[in-house]
Design a protein around this motif. Structure first.
Motif, PDB file in Angstrom:
ATOM      1  N   VAL A 201      28.024 -10.580  12.916  1.00 48.33           N
ATOM      2  CA  VAL A 201      28.478  -9.345  13.557  1.00 48.33           C
ATOM      3  C   VAL A 201      28.530  -9.457  15.068  1.00 48.33           C
ATOM      4  O   VAL A 201      29.546  -9.105  15.671  1.00 48.33           O
ATOM      5  CB  VAL A 201      27.582  -8.190  13.095  1.00 48.33           C
TER       6      VAL A 201
ATOM      7  N   ASP B 276      30.934  -0.674  13.136  1.00 55.85           N
ATOM      8  CA  ASP B 276      30.511  -1.926  13.770  1.00 55.85           C
ATOM      9  C   ASP B 276      31.638  -2.597  14.549  1.00 55.85           C
ATOM     10  O   ASP B 276      31.465  -3.690  15.079  1.00 55.85           O
ATOM     11  CB  ASP B 276      29.954  -2.900  12.709  1.00 55.85           C
TER      12      ASP B 276
ATOM     13  N   ALA C 187      31.472 -11.363  16.135  1.00 52.45           N
ATOM     14  CA  ALA C 187      32.697 -10.622  15.923  1.00 52.45           C
ATOM     15  C   ALA C 187      32.917  -9.630  17.053  1.00 52.45           C
ATOM     16  O   ALA C 187      34.025  -9.501  17.572  1.00 52.45           O
ATOM     17  CB  ALA C 187      32.624  -9.883  14.592  1.00 52.45           C
ATOM     18  N   ARG C 188      31.864  -8.992  17.459  1.00 47.30           N
ATOM     19  CA  ARG C 188      32.012  -8.021  18.533  1.00 47.30           C
ATOM     20  C   ARG C 188      32.377  -8.696  19.839  1.00 47.30           C
ATOM     21  O   ARG C 188      33.218  -8.234  20.579  1.00 47.30           O
ATOM     22  CB  ARG C 188      30.713  -7.246  18.682  1.00 47.30           C
TER      23      ARG C 188
ATOM     24  N   ARG D 108      38.619  -5.151   8.855  1.00 48.25           N
ATOM     25  CA  ARG D 108      38.430  -5.305   7.417  1.00 48.25           C
ATOM     26  C   ARG D 108      39.781  -5.533   6.778  1.00 48.25           C
ATOM     27  O   ARG D 108      40.798  -5.024   7.234  1.00 48.25           O
ATOM     28  CB  ARG D 108      37.771  -4.069   6.809  1.00 48.25           C
TER      29      ARG D 108
ATOM     30  N   ARG E 192      35.133  -7.881   5.194  1.00 48.26           N
ATOM     31  CA  ARG E 192      35.049  -7.950   6.647  1.00 48.26           C
ATOM     32  C   ARG E 192      35.690  -9.247   7.148  1.00 48.26           C
ATOM     33  O   ARG E 192      35.588 -10.292   6.510  1.00 48.26           O
ATOM     34  CB  ARG E 192      33.584  -7.912   7.078  1.00 48.26           C
TER      35      ARG E 192
ATOM     36  N   ILE F 255      35.790 -12.093  10.043  1.00 48.39           N
ATOM     37  CA  ILE F 255      34.951 -12.681  11.091  1.00 48.39           C
ATOM     38  C   ILE F 255      35.867 -13.423  12.055  1.00 48.39           C
ATOM     39  O   ILE F 255      36.592 -14.320  11.649  1.00 48.39           O
ATOM     40  CB  ILE F 255      33.927 -13.647  10.491  1.00 48.39           C
TER      41      ILE F 255
ATOM     42  N   GLN G 133      35.065 -12.763   5.204  1.00 43.91           N
ATOM     43  CA  GLN G 133      33.664 -12.882   4.812  1.00 43.91           C
ATOM     44  C   GLN G 133      33.538 -12.674   3.305  1.00 43.91           C
ATOM     45  O   GLN G 133      34.142 -11.761   2.731  1.00 43.91           O
ATOM     46  CB  GLN G 133      32.822 -11.844   5.536  1.00 43.91           C
TER      47      GLN G 133
ATOM     48  N   SER H 123      34.486  -3.971  13.626  1.00 45.96           N
ATOM     49  CA  SER H 123      35.065  -5.202  13.083  1.00 45.96           C
ATOM     50  C   SER H 123      36.270  -4.849  12.228  1.00 45.96           C
ATOM     51  O   SER H 123      36.441  -3.709  11.786  1.00 45.96           O
ATOM     52  CB  SER H 123      34.032  -5.948  12.244  1.00 45.96           C
TER      53      SER H 123
ATOM     54  N   THR I 238      40.139  -1.058  10.832  1.00 45.56           N
ATOM     55  CA  THR I 238      39.029  -1.280  11.757  1.00 45.56           C
ATOM     56  C   THR I 238      37.847  -0.448  11.309  1.00 45.56           C
ATOM     57  O   THR I 238      37.995   0.744  11.034  1.00 45.56           O
ATOM     58  CB  THR I 238      39.411  -0.872  13.186  1.00 45.56           C
ATOM     59  N   ASP I 239      36.744  -1.091  11.207  1.00 46.38           N
ATOM     60  CA  ASP I 239      35.514  -0.387  10.873  1.00 46.38           C
ATOM     61  C   ASP I 239      34.965   0.237  12.152  1.00 46.38           C
ATOM     62  O   ASP I 239      34.558  -0.474  13.072  1.00 46.38           O
ATOM     63  CB  ASP I 239      34.509  -1.373  10.255  1.00 46.38           C
TER      64      ASP I 239
END
Lengths: 117, 305
Positions: B169, B242, B172-173, B246, B256, B258, B268, B244, B238-239
């Motif tokens: 995570v 968090d 990813a951010r 999807r 998700r 990555i 993922q 990220s 987009t989630d």
């Protein structure tokens, strides 16, 4: 403790003659060939292949010891060989066995000899 | 002539016999003056040759007792090779060259093969700036860009001076934020035009970073259709929680994504599957029109609907 040498007997002619030629003094290969020819009055001649094949086995059995080269020799390629105590014992045992064979043969030959009337 | 033949016959004998007796046998041959005697010795050598190779296999090599190491009585281990054979120096060089060539080919195949069986992730070391150093004091451009990355608040550890990045995570951010910085969408800056460009302490960095991430990922969101060889739809969302991406394939749960690079994302939970967005060259901030979905060696080209 006396070692039992009867397992090595009887010897074939080549080892017997080689051991016999080395019994007097240390000799190199060519001298052994000459000595064997002399002992047998020229009736038994060893070639180099047979001589060194048997020497190889005798050295492995530790009946003969390789002495190496001698500085004063006219041919530096020669190596000398010596009879070991074990080889001398084997030679003595073989000689005794042959003596018994000769004695027995003579006895038999006398018995088989035709009597004159 | 006959002597040369005799020497050849001696050389053909087993090594142990040749080393030990060949010189003496040649010496005896040199004593033979007449040709018949020499011929007889040559025949004797041939006979010996056949005898040594057929009946004297125990004498082919040197006696093992002579070469065997002595037993060590004081407990020190001794090491020795079973066979005295050693390869030639040229064989060593050939083996070295072949090994290097094989190594290079393997590295090339791993690097450029489109079947990414191995996703080797090398953890990167990231140095974070202490809080008492203002960002204007940093001289390195790279460190400045690293320091200014917006990171989600629950992952920020201000006491840690050096940290190995966690794989999923946070990475990813950071990557998404990097995209946001490299491709400024404009909306965040338009909403705060009075804010200085190099403000070290923004008023609310968390909300600003979150907004940048969402803005950067907007260009990927959408529905993409695959026409050949199989028809299906890929939905990229987009989630918001968090930040990220999807991927939702028709009839399947969301997965998700990555980020591996700016445009490439691994899926993922699905081995050997990833998505690569293909931004248009004309307008870099415009939504992505094409994406390539690769999974287990199969590639699908999808167009935005």
């Amino acid at each position: 403790m006396k070692e039992d040498l009867s397992g090595f007997l009887p010897l074939s002619p080549a080892p017997l003659h080689i051991l016999l030629s080395l019994a007097g003094e240390d000799l190199h290969g060519y001298a052994i060939m000459q000595e064997v020819a002399r002992q047998s009055e020229g009736r038994y001649k060893l070639g180099p292949g047979t001589l060194y094949d048997n020497l190889q086995k005798l050295i492995q059995r530790e009946w003969v010891q390789e002495l190496g080269r001698r500085p004063g020799d006219d041919d530096p390629r020669r190596r000398y060989y010596r009879l070991t105590s074990l080889g001398r014992g084997v030679l003595a045992a073989e000689t005794a066995r042959l003596a018994g064979v000769v004695r027995e043969a003579r006895l038999r030959l006398q018995i088989a000899k035709p009597r004159r009337a | 002539m006959l002597r040369s033949l005799y020497r050849c016959a001696l050389r053909l004998h087993p090594p142990a016999f040749r080393k030990r007796f060949a010189e003496e046998m040649l010496s005896i041959f040199d004593h033979a003056k007449a040709t018949p005697a020499a011929l007889r010795l040559f025949l004797d050598a041939l006979l010996s040759l056949s005898r040594q190779w057929t009946l004297r296999s125990e004498f082919w090599h040197d006696a093992p007792g002579a070469a065997a190491p002595q037993a060590v009585s004081d407990g020190i281990p001794s090491f020795y090779t079973i066979s005295p054979f050693r390869p030639r120096g040229a064989a060593f060089i050939n083996g070295l060259v072949l090994s290097l060539a094989l190594f290079c080919v393997t590295c090339f195949a791993i690097r450029y093969s489109w079947i990414h069986v191995l996703h080797v992730r090398i953890p990167e070391v990231q140095f974070e700036r202490p809080s008492w150093i203002p960002p204007s004091h940093t001289t390195s451009g790279m460190s400045q860009s690293v320091q200014s990355l917006p990171i989600a608040p629950q992952r920020v550890d201000t006491t840690q001076t050096a940290a190995v990045s966690a794989p999923a995570v946070p990475q990813a951010r950071r990557s998404a934020a990097t995209v946001a910085r490299r491709r400024p969408v404009g909306r965040p800056k338009e909403t705060n035009p009075a804010k200085p460009e190099n403000n070290p302490q923004p008023a609310n960095p968390t909300s600003t970073a979150q907004g940048e991430i969402e803005q950067a990922l907007d260009i990927y969101e959408g529905s993409y259709a695959v026409d050949a060889p199989v028809k299906f739809t890929i939905l990229i969302t987009t989630d918001r929680e968090d930040g990220s991406l999807r991927m939702i394939r028709s009839g399947q749960p969301g997965l998700r994504l990555i980020p591996l690079s700016e445009t490439k994302f691994a899926v993922q939970g699905a081995d050997n599957c990833w998505i690569e967005f293909m931004p248009s060259d004309s307008a870099r901030d415009s939504p992505v029109r094409l994406l390539q979905f690769s999974c287990n060696g199969k590639r699908y080209l999808a167009r935005r609907r």
